[in-house]
Every structure is written in C-alpha cells, then in structure tokens.
Design an enzyme around this catalytic site. Structure first.
Site, PDB file in Angstrom:
ATOM      1  N   CYS A  56       8.999  -2.437  -4.734  1.00 50.81           N
ATOM      2  CA  CYS A  56       7.929  -1.324  -4.766  1.00 50.81           C
ATOM      3  C   CYS A  56       8.022  -0.133  -5.603  1.00 50.81           C
ATOM      4  O   CYS A  56       9.349   0.410  -5.531  1.00 50.81           O
ATOM      5  CB  CYS A  56       7.687  -0.909  -3.355  1.00 50.81           C
ATOM      6  SG  CYS A  56       6.698   0.461  -2.964  1.00 50.81           S
ATOM      7  N   CYS A  81       8.526   7.496  -0.483  1.00 49.11           N
ATOM      8  CA  CYS A  81       8.542   6.676   0.620  1.00 49.11           C
ATOM      9  C   CYS A  81      10.141   6.587   0.609  1.00 49.11           C
ATOM     10  O   CYS A  81      10.958   6.036  -0.239  1.00 49.11           O
ATOM     11  CB  CYS A  81       7.998   5.364   0.382  1.00 49.11           C
ATOM     12  SG  CYS A  81       8.063   4.295   1.995  1.00 49.11           S
ATOM     13  N   CYS A 129      11.661  -0.627  -0.409  1.00 50.20           N
ATOM     14  CA  CYS A 129      11.674  -2.055  -0.628  1.00 50.20           C
ATOM     15  C   CYS A 129      11.880  -2.106  -1.985  1.00 50.20           C
ATOM     16  O   CYS A 129      11.772  -1.535  -2.957  1.00 50.20           O
ATOM     17  CB  CYS A 129      10.104  -2.309  -0.369  1.00 50.20           C
ATOM     18  SG  CYS A 129       9.689  -2.102   1.606  1.00 50.20           S
ATOM     19  N   CYS A 142      -7.738   3.735  -0.780  1.00 52.23           N
ATOM     20  CA  CYS A 142      -6.496   3.546  -0.279  1.00 52.23           C
ATOM     21  C   CYS A 142      -5.990   4.851  -0.445  1.00 52.23           C
ATOM     22  O   CYS A 142      -5.603   5.606  -1.666  1.00 52.23           O
ATOM     23  CB  CYS A 142      -5.970   2.531  -1.220  1.00 52.23           C
ATOM     24  SG  CYS A 142      -4.340   2.114  -0.985  1.00 52.23           S
ATOM     25  N   CYS A 180      -1.863  -2.596  -5.472  1.00 51.07           N
ATOM     26  CA  CYS A 180      -1.085  -2.181  -4.298  1.00 51.07           C
ATOM     27  C   CYS A 180       0.614  -2.131  -4.827  1.00 51.07           C
ATOM     28  O   CYS A 180       0.950  -2.935  -5.580  1.00 51.07           O
ATOM     29  CB  CYS A 180      -1.063  -3.543  -3.594  1.00 51.07           C
ATOM     30  SG  CYS A 180      -1.664  -3.188  -1.804  1.00 51.07           S
ATOM     31  N   GLU A 207      -1.157   9.569  -5.379  1.00 43.45           N
ATOM     32  CA  GLU A 207      -2.357   8.929  -6.126  1.00 43.45           C
ATOM     33  C   GLU A 207      -2.992   8.083  -4.791  1.00 43.45           C
ATOM     34  O   GLU A 207      -2.755   7.643  -4.011  1.00 43.45           O
ATOM     35  CB  GLU A 207      -1.678   7.540  -6.919  1.00 43.45           C
ATOM     36  CG  GLU A 207      -1.109   8.384  -8.183  1.00 43.45           C
ATOM     37  CD  GLU A 207      -0.488   7.363  -9.164  1.00 43.45           C
ATOM     38  OE1 GLU A 207      -0.333   7.450 -10.343  1.00 43.45           O
ATOM     39  OE2 GLU A 207       0.015   6.102  -8.675  1.00 43.45           O
TER      40      GLU A 207
END
Ligand code: SAH
Ligand code: SF4
Length: 359
Positions: A126, A119, A123, A112, A348, A95
């Site tokens: 997230c 990932c 975290c 962005c 975000c 995305e």
C-alpha cells in the site's frame, strides 16, 4: 485565516452551537442559521452568511472559525472520478476521491475519505502505508472532507442538490479503527439528519483488521457497513501482507466479523486485493471458500493498482477472471471491483499525498 485561539465551530452540533451563541450574548436562533450555513451550504466564511447581521459577522470572524478542509487542487479521470488534494489547518494534506455513480441519467457521488494522515499499519503493498504515519485526523477534518467535496463538486458541476453525495466510504488514507473516537464522532456528524445527512447504511468503514475497534463498533447502535481487508486466508501470508495480523490473527478477525454480521444481520464485505503470484493461486481460492463459506459475507475483489517502488504486480485479466470463477463456483458471493480513477492514481491504495509531492 485560522487561529488556534479562535473557537472551532465545525464539528459542533446544533445544541453546542446554541451554547456558543448564548455564551457570546446572542439569541439562540442564530445557532440554527449557523448550523445551516456550515452543514448544508458548506460555508467557511462568516461574511457570506447573508441572513446574519453584518456586525455579528465581524464579531464571529474575530472569535470563531469554520475549518472546512481547504481545496488545493484536483485531478479528473477519464471516467469522471476526481481526486482532491485537501489541506488542514496545520498544512497537513490528505487525498479524497469522488466517484460518480450514474443511474438512469442521474449521477450521484460516493466520496472516499481519509481518517489519518498516512497510516501506521504498513501493509506491504500500500502506497499510504509505505509513506508512514503522521497523525490522526479530528472528527471535523474527517467529515469536513465531505463538505469540501460537496462544495467543490457543486461549484464545478453547477449542481447544488444537498444529496449530490449519497455514499461515504472510509477507504482513503489511514486505518479508521485506529482513530476510533474521532472516526465515530465523524460518523455521527455525517449522519445528522438536519446536517450532512448521509444514511448509516450508506457509510462504509474499511479496516485492515483492528479487532478491538470492530468490537467497539459492535456496541454502537449504528447500521454501518463493515468492510474487512482480508487479502490472505492463511496467517503466514497475512502476517507478511497485513502486519496487524500478528496482533489479531485470522481466527480472531473472523470471530469478530461473524459477531458483526450476526448483530447487524447484514453481510460483512471482505476486500481482497489481487496480487500476482502471491494470493491468487488455486489454493488461495480454496482457502477462502473454506474460511468464508460459513459466514454471511460478500467478497470484493480489487485488482492491484501498482505502486511505483513496490514490488507487487497486478495479475493478468485471465488470472483475475479465473480467481473470480473459482470463488463463485465455490459458492461465495463475489464482486469484481469496477476500476475507477486509475489514470489519476486515485484508485484504492494509491493515495499518498505528501507536502513535496503535488500532482
Ligand atoms: N486502512 C483501511 C482503509 C483504507 S485502504 C484498510 O486497509 O481497510 C482501502 C482498501 O484499499 C483496503 O482494502 C486496502 O487493502 C486496499 N488497497 C491498498 N493498497 C492498494 C493497492 N495498491 N491496490 C488496490 N487496493 C489497495
Ligand atoms: Fe493502512 Fe489500509 Fe494501507 Fe494497510 S491498506 S497500510 S491499513 S491504509
């Protein structure tokens, strides 16, 4: 159609394109034409290249390809933010978020972009991290997101200025500094003056704290903006929220940040996601002031965008403002991030494209 055996032209510099056209017995100047079609006009099809002879277009289509990530779909927020779902050659999807910025009636865009599919850092808060890691993106797949975005935006807005997109932030999916070589190659592609032409100072690399990558970045002769995702100012809490802290604790991270701001003579941005009852207490503000006051720093507060399935909550507006006040009263340079695209899960940390989840 894409084909493993075809030569990939996206990602090639003008000199590399020259070598390529010479290798297929064509005159050198064709490279300049190709370069312009690819990087200034975002063209993926040789058939559209009107100043290239028809026979050569067929020949190129047989032996080469330009893999600008394919646009699959978009969602548009009430505030004008768009989220594009893009697909790579191997069908992996990422995305990309396009955020409008209006100054005196003129709207330009920040994109962005993602640096990995998923990932590996994980975290705790997230959505990308929760989905696990699939693979690194290649440089042309990273910079290609800007080309796709420009092409799709231009089509939809009926605007085709080359500088429609002025800023690029590596804040989509993935940890850019864990994909260092391809990330830095993509930065050079974006920055190329005759090509995509995004200024170095208009490119931000956001990291969860990959200190060895920050040190490598220091060696580059580049004026990039560095953003560090801080989120906690003591090691115990940060170990829980941002697991890479166990490898590079705060002391090491802050040393690297200090070095970066000294060398570049610019402020480092510290991002801080506001999590209710977790990192927004008075003592968290005090710890941050102590930690960051001696550094040339900007603090960017991001109210948490809640992710379904994860336990974290966004603090009340009262608490958000109070936290902001504590920090500014303590002498820090603080901004509260304007929220964009929350209604389309494009804010975000909300990016989580999966093959089976197509919104
Ligand atoms: N991996 C890099 C860059 C991508 S994340 C990094 O962590 O810096 C971009 C920013 O969004 C980071 O500061 C990240 O911590 C933050 N973020 C992640 N999930 C979020 C969420 N649900 N709400 C608000 N911000 C989030
Ligand atoms: Fe990865 Fe950044 Fe999400 Fe952490 S916040 S899991 S580093 S994308």
């Amino acid at each position: 159609m894409t084909d493993q055996k075809k030569t990939e032209l996206l990602g090639m510099s003008q000199t590399e394109l020259e070598d390529f056209v010479v290798s297929i017995s064509e005159p050198k100047f064709r490279a300049r034409q190709l370069y312009k079609w690819i990087y200034q006009k975002q063209t993926a099809s040789f058939y559209d290249m009107s100043d290239i002879p028809r026979d050569l277009r067929f020949k190129l289509d047989d032996i080469a390809q330009i893999s600008i990530p394919r646009f699959l779909k978009q969602r548009v927020s009430q505030d004008g933010t768009r989220k594009f779902l893009l697909e790579m050659n191997d069908k992996k999807r990422v995305e990309t978020v396009i955020i409008p910025q209006t100054h005196e009636k003129n709207t330009q865009y920040t994109v962005c972009i993602s640096s990995q599919v998923g990932c590996p850092i994980g975290c705790a808060f997230c959505a990308t991290g929760a989905g696990g890691f699939q693979r690194n993106l290649l440089a042309y797949e990273i910079a290609g997101q800007v080309l796709s975005s420009r092409r799709e935006l231009a089509k939809r807005l009926k605007r085709n200025e080359i500088d429609l997109i002025t800023n690029v932030v590596y804040m989509g999916m993935g940890e850019p500094l864990l994909n260092y070589d391809e990330m830095i190659k993509s930065v050079y592609m974006l920055n190329e003056h005759n090509g995509i032409n995004i200024g170095q100072r208009h490119i931000t690399i956001s990291t969860a704290g990959e200190v060895s990558g920050i040190k490598r970045l220091l060696q580059e002769d580049l004026q990039l903006t560095l953003a560090i995702s801080l989120h906690a100012c003591d090691n115990d809490l940060r170990n829980e929220l941002v697991p890479i802290n166990k490898k590079y604790p705060l002391e090491m991270l802050l040393d690297a940040a200090r070095e970066y701001s000294k060398k570049s003579n610019r402020r480092v941005t510290f991002e801080y996601v506001l999590l209710d009852e977790v990192n927004t207490r008075k003592k968290d503000a005090e710890a941050m002031i102590k930690l960051l006051k001696p550094i040339l720093a900007n603090v960017n507060l991001i109210p948490y965008n809640e992710v379904s399935g994860l336990d974290f909550k966004r603090p009340s507006n009262h608490r958000i403002n109070q936290f902001y006040q504590w920090l500014t009263a303590g002498g820090l340079n603080v901004t509260l991030r304007e929220e964009r695209g929350t209604d389309i899960e494009a804010a975000c940390g909300q990016l989580a494209a999966k093959k089976d989840r197509q919104t």
